[in-house]
Design an enzyme around this catalytic site. Structure first.
Site, PDB file in Angstrom:
ATOM      1  N   LYS A  52       0.750  -1.126  -0.065  1.00 31.09           N
ATOM      2  CA  LYS A  52       0.186   0.028   0.058  1.00 31.09           C
ATOM      3  C   LYS A  52       0.677   1.340   0.062  1.00 31.09           C
ATOM      4  O   LYS A  52       0.623   2.270  -0.782  1.00 31.09           O
ATOM      5  CB  LYS A  52      -0.875   0.240   1.162  1.00 31.09           C
ATOM      6  N   GLN A  96      -4.561  -1.423   9.734  1.00 31.72           N
ATOM      7  CA  GLN A  96      -4.351  -2.837   9.166  1.00 31.72           C
ATOM      8  C   GLN A  96      -4.898  -3.715  10.171  1.00 31.72           C
ATOM      9  O   GLN A  96      -4.718  -4.014  11.155  1.00 31.72           O
ATOM     10  CB  GLN A  96      -2.921  -3.051   8.876  1.00 31.72           C
ATOM     11  N   ASP A 119     -10.818   3.068   4.450  1.00 30.59           N
ATOM     12  CA  ASP A 119     -10.884   1.912   4.205  1.00 30.59           C
ATOM     13  C   ASP A 119     -12.807   1.694   3.904  1.00 30.59           C
ATOM     14  O   ASP A 119     -13.272   0.512   3.882  1.00 30.59           O
ATOM     15  CB  ASP A 119     -10.727   0.812   5.470  1.00 30.59           C
TER      16      ASP A 119
END
Ligand code: NAP
Length: 284
Positions: A52, A96, A119
């Site tokens: 990422k 994460q 997200d």
């Protein structure tokens, strides 16, 4: 994009999206910034985080990885998130997952500023997604819709069968397909006679987490297959939830693993970071 050898090439589409993002970012007065929190040293998580942040750099997006100890308390992690919420230079925040046992994931997600929730997991964004459209929506499901659109594959009126009903993939994806006027069927571990249900799909989505689970008996001739799964085989290779060798001869289009939905997810994360930046800067 043109389909070559039935393959829906997520890598190529993601490169197209990244080029578009790079172009926009290059014209901004200051760069967007994504802050990623990585707790502990889960190997798969650290690989995802590295991918990422490398993708950010390619597009001119600043990326910061904050690595925290495995044993950090929930309160300490919340403190870090509140700092990032307040930080004017941070536009996107990603924690994460999975998190260690002592930390409640839902508590963490609820505390991320919804405007920075790249997200798309915050309850406010999830609620907006269900009502109409959220400013930030979960990356993998958006990536699935986007790859179909970039290949101009029709969705409206099609029967979409989704195997998997997780909050991050299957469930939101069904809502997005509904928004695109598809007829949607959700399947899960309690679905009876799964192959027969799956065989009715014009577009079949596999988001299960079981390597090569979907075989040719699950698919209708000329169906479109989207394989979300990422699984590690005993020989170390990556495999999707679809048995590519058995299924691909029967279908009209299919995403490979790797090189399908995975790169799309990252491209949409970058798009979300840019969106968050534009939204925050616009409202200043
Ligand atoms: P998850 O939370 O474990 O959900 C799996 C879903 O599959 C559940 O709804 C489960 O049903 C269903 N399922 C499990 N076994 C089944 C069976 N035998 N028959 C029918 N349904 C079954 O997984 P997830 O987070 O959605 O991820 C799914 C896969 O996608 C994983 O391989 C993951 O690594 C991958 N993934 C890829 C990306 C990407 O960027 N490409 C992003 C996210 C996830 P129940 O609800 O009944 O338990």
């Amino acid at each position: 994009m043109k389909i070559i050898n039935k393959i829906l090439d997520g890598k190529a589409v993601s490169q197209q999206i990244k080029a578009e993002i790079t172009e926009i970012v290059s014209k901004l007065s200051s760069p967007p910034k994504l802050s990623v929190i990585l707790v502990g040293n889960n190997f798969a998580s650290s690989v995802y985080v590295k991918n990422k942040s490398q993708a950010c750099i390619v597009c001119g997006i600043q990326s910061e990885v904050i690595t925290l100890d495995e044993n950090i308390s929930e309160a300490e992690l919340l403190k870090k998130i509140h700092e990032l919420n307040q930080d004017n230079h941070t536009h996107g925040i990603l924690v994460q997952l999975p998190l260690p046992k002592q930390i409640r994931e839902d508590r963490i997600i609820e505390n991320i500023d919804p405007r920075k929730d790249v997200d798309g997991f915050h309850p406010l964004n999830v609620g907006h997604l269900f009502l109409k459209k959220a400013m930030l929506e979960p990356c993998t499901p958006v990536g699935v819709i986007e790859i179909l659109k970039r290949y101009a594959l029709p969705i409206a009126g099609k029967h979409v069968v989704i195997i998997g009903r997780s909050n991050i993939v299957g469930k939101p994806l069904g809502i997005m397909f509904l928004r695109e006027n598809a007829t949607v069927t959700y399947c899960h571990s309690k679905t009876r006679d799964l192959p027969s249900v799956a065989q009715t799909a014009d577009i079949l989505i596999a988001a299960i987490g079981k390597a090569q689970f979907v075989t040719d008996e699950f698919v209708k001739t000329n169906a479109v297959i989207i394989d979300v799964g990422i699984n590690r085989l005993p020989n170390g290779k990556l495999a999707g939830d679809v048995d590519f060798e058995k299924v691909s001869p029967k279908v009209s289009a299919i995403t490979p693993v790797p090189g399908g939905v995975g790169p799309m997810t990252i491209a949409i994360l970058l798009k979300n970071t840019l969106k968050a930046y534009q939204n925050i800067m616009h409202k200043k």
